[in-house]
Design an enzyme around this catalytic site. Structure first.
Site, short mmCIF file in Angstrom:
data_model
loop_
_atom_site.label_atom_id
_atom_site.label_comp_id
_atom_site.label_asym_id
_atom_site.label_seq_id
_atom_site.Cartn_x
_atom_site.Cartn_y
_atom_site.Cartn_z
N GLY A 179 -17.88 -15.57 -27.19
CA GLY A 179 -17.42 -14.82 -27.82
C GLY A 179 -17.00 -15.29 -29.10
O GLY A 179 -16.20 -15.13 -29.46
N SER A 214 -10.28 -20.60 -25.23
CA SER A 214 -10.97 -21.20 -26.37
C SER A 214 -10.87 -20.32 -27.60
O SER A 214 -9.77 -20.01 -28.05
CB SER A 214 -12.42 -21.51 -25.99
OG SER A 214 -12.98 -22.43 -26.90
N TYR A 215 -12.02 -19.84 -28.14
CA TYR A 215 -11.94 -19.02 -29.34
C TYR A 215 -11.29 -17.66 -29.06
O TYR A 215 -10.89 -16.96 -29.99
CB TYR A 215 -13.33 -18.81 -29.96
CG TYR A 215 -13.24 -18.38 -31.41
CD1 TYR A 215 -13.11 -19.33 -32.43
CD2 TYR A 215 -13.25 -17.03 -31.75
CE1 TYR A 215 -12.99 -18.93 -33.75
CE2 TYR A 215 -13.13 -16.63 -33.08
CZ TYR A 215 -13.00 -17.58 -34.07
OH TYR A 215 -12.88 -17.20 -35.38
N ASP A 247 -8.43 -31.55 -21.31
CA ASP A 247 -9.35 -30.99 -22.30
C ASP A 247 -9.18 -31.74 -23.62
O ASP A 247 -8.06 -31.88 -24.11
CB ASP A 247 -9.04 -29.50 -22.50
CG ASP A 247 -9.86 -28.87 -23.61
OD1 ASP A 247 -10.98 -29.35 -23.88
OD2 ASP A 247 -9.38 -27.88 -24.20
N HIS A 279 -11.06 -27.73 -20.11
CA HIS A 279 -11.09 -26.57 -21.01
C HIS A 279 -11.21 -25.26 -20.23
O HIS A 279 -10.63 -24.26 -20.61
CB HIS A 279 -12.27 -26.73 -21.96
CG HIS A 279 -12.24 -25.85 -23.15
ND1 HIS A 279 -11.27 -25.96 -24.12
CD2 HIS A 279 -13.05 -24.84 -23.56
CE1 HIS A 279 -11.49 -25.06 -25.07
NE2 HIS A 279 -12.56 -24.37 -24.75
#
Length: 451
Positions: A71, A167-168, A367, A419
Site C-alpha cells: 500500500g 509500515s507505510y 525490526d 516488521h
C-alpha cells in the site's frame, strides 16, 4: 538498503461475523453481496463457519479506478491475509491452504484493502493513475471506498470501525482516520462510526525514523562507529522516499557492513534454498499432531505462487482484463512514482488525539526497517503526559513485550517480533488485538496463590 516493504491497510469491524477481501461489478447495491461471495478457495480442504467475500469497489468513476478489497506499493491480501492475521495461510507448495489458529477474525470482522491503484489486483482504466499516486489521493480514495462499501453492505453501517496497518500504513491509517473524522464533522453526523486506529512498526516522522533506525543498527552491532556517524550527518532530516546522493552512498556502505540478513526480522533466517531443505528435514522429525508451525521466512514466495494461479484469481473475482498479467506482492511502479509523502504525520496525531479515538501504536523489537527506537522518538515528540508507566506485559506467564500508556495513546512492544508482528509472534499479536478492541490494558502477570 530497502526501507519499504509492507504498505498494508487492514480495516476491522468489531463484534460481527467475519468478512475478508470485494465485487466483480462497480455497483454498490447490497445485491452485489451475492456476486462477491466466495464459496470455497482453491486448496481449501476444510470448511469454515464464517462468510467470505472478494471483489471490487469503484473509487473514481471518471478514471475507472477500482480497489479490490480483501500500500505505497504492497498488497494487504499478500501480507495481511495470507501471511499474518487472515484465517487462510498458504502452504509451502503454493497451492494449498491451512487455517491460521491465531487469525484476528476470532475477535472481529476483517476487511483487507489493496490500495492504491496498481497494488495487488486493484487497477485503473487510466494508465497515468499508476504514475500519480500519493498520500492525499490515497486517503481520499480510501474514504470513497469505505462509503461505497457500506452501501454494498448496509447492515454494517453504524458498527464500530477500527483501522489498523503497518509500515507505510503509518501514513495511510492516520490520514484515513483524519479524512473520516473531517467527513463526519462536515456532514454533522457519524456517517462512519470510527472508534479508533492502531499502527505497527509505522513510518511516522522522517527525522525520528532515521534517528532511531541508525541508532538501532549501531546498538545491535550491525554497523560500524564510522558509518553510524556518516548516516547521522548525511541523512539528517532526509525523506525515506527521496534521499540525497550522499545519503544513498552512506546507506550502501551500511548495507555492505550489515551483510545478507533479513532487515525486517534481524534474528530470523533469510529465505534461501538451504533453509527450505533444512526446514523440510526438521519437519520430518517433528512429532505428529503439533499445531504450532515453525517460522517460515519464505511465506512471500508461497503467496506469490498461490495468487498467480488462474483458479484462485477466478475464485476471488479478479477482473483479469484490467488487473496486471502477473500478480506481485509489491509494485515497484507505485513505489517509484509516489508523488506526495509528508515528512511527518505527527500533526495528524495532534489533531486526532483530541477526537476521542482509541489510538495504539505497537512495535516488533527485532525490526531494523522502522525499529522500536524510531517509534519511541516519534511518540516522545508528542510530549504526552504518562497515565501508566513503562512495564512488562504477559502472555501465558511469559513476557510478551512492554507497554506504556499516555494521555490519548497507548504504546506496546512485542518481544522478538519483526516488521510483521503477527507473522513472527502470531499468538502475542492476537493478545494485542484482543486488548485493543476491548479497550483494556495489556495483560499483567497473574500470580497464583499456593493457598
Amino acid at each position: 538498503m530497502s526501507i519499504f516493504n509492507l504498505f498494508l491497510l487492514i480495516i476491522c469491524v468489531a463484534k460481527l461475523h467475519f468478512i475478508s477481501c470485494g465485487s466483480s461489478s462497480s455497483s454498490d447495491s447490497p445485491n452485489q453481496q451475492l456476486l462477491d461471495r466466495v464459496s470455497k478457495l482453491p486448496g481449501q480442504n476444510f470448511n469454515v463457519s464464517f462468510a467470505h467475500y472478494a471483489g471490487y469497489v469503484t473509487v473514481n468513476e471518471d478514471s475507472g479506478s477500482c480497489f479490490q478489497y480483501s500500500g505505497p506499493g504492497c498488497s494487504s491480501i499478500a501480507f495481511g491475509l495470507a501471511e499474518e492475521i487472515g484465517p487462510f495461510h498458504v502452504e509451502k507448495d503454493g497451492k494449498n491452504l491451512y487455517l491460521n489458529p491465531y487469525s484476528w477474525n476470532k475477535v472481529a470482522n476483517i476487511l483487507f484493502l489493496d490500495s492504491p491503484v496498481g497494488v495487488g489486483f486493484s487497477y485503473s482504466n487510466t494508465s497515468s493513475d499508476l504514475l500519480s499516486n500519493g498520500d492525499k489521493r490515497t486517503a481520499a480514495e480510501n474514504l470513497e471506498f469505505l462509503l461505497k462499501w457500506f452501501e454494498r453492505f448496509p447492515h454494517y453501517k453504524g458498527s464500530d470501525l477500527y483501522l489498523t496497518g503497518e509500515s507505510y500504513a503509518g501514513h495511510y491509517v492516520p490520514q484515513l482516520s483524519q479524512a473520516i473524522v473531517r467527513h463526519n464533522h462536515k456532514n454533522g453526523e457519524k456517517i462512519i462510526n470510527l472508534k479508533g486506529f492502531m499502527v505497527g512498526n509505522a513510518l511516522t516522522d522522517d527525522f525520528h525514523d532515521h534517528l532511531g533506525l541508525f541508532q538501532f543498527m549501531w546498538s545491535v552491532g550491525m554497523i560500524s562507529d564510522q558509518t553510524f556517524k556518516k548516516l547521522n550527518v548525511l541523512c539528517d532530516f532526509q525523506s525515506f522516499i527521496h534521499v540525497s546522493e550522499n545519503c544513498e552512498k552512506a546507506l550502501e556502505i551500511a548495507d555492505e557492513e550489515i551483510g545478507d540478513i533479513d532487515m525486517y526480522s534481524i534474528f530470523s533466517p533469510p529465505c534461501t534454498a538451504n533453509f527450505n531443505r533444512l526446514n523440510h528435514s526438521l519437519k520430518r522429525k517433528r512429532k505428529v499432531g503439533l499445531l504450532r508451525r515453525a517460522y517460515d521466512p519464505c511465506t512471500e514466495q508461497h503467496t506469490t505462487v498461490y495468487f498467480n494461479l488462474p483458479e484462485v484469481q477466478n475464485a476471488i473475482h479478479v477482473q483479469s482484463k484490467n488487473s496486471p498479467l502477473k500478480w506481485e506482492t509489491c509494485s515497484d511502479m507505485v513505489n517509484e512514482n509516489w508523488k506526495d509523502s509528508p515528512r511527518s504525520v505527527l500533526d495528524v496525531y495532534r489533531e486526532l488525539l483530541h477526537s476521542g479515538l482509541r489510538i495504539w501504536i505497537f512495535s516488533g523489537d527485532t525490526d531494523a526497517v522502522i525499529p522500536v527506537t524510531s517509534t519511541r522518538y516519534s511518540i516522545d515528540a508528542l510530549k504526552l503526559p504518562t497515565v501508566s508507566p513503562w512495564r512488562a506485559w504477559y502472555d501465558d506467564g511469559q513476557v510478551g513485550g512492554w507497554t506504556q500508556e499516555y494521555e490519548g495513546l497507548t504504546f506496546v512492544t512485542v518481544r522478538g517480533a519483526g516488521h510483521e508482528v503477527p507473522l513472527h509472534k502470531p499468538k502475542q499479536a492476537l493478545t494485542l488485538i484482543k486488548s485493543y478492541l476491548s479497550g483494556n490494558s495489556m495483560p499483567k502477570l497473574e500470580l497464583v496463590s499456593d493457598l
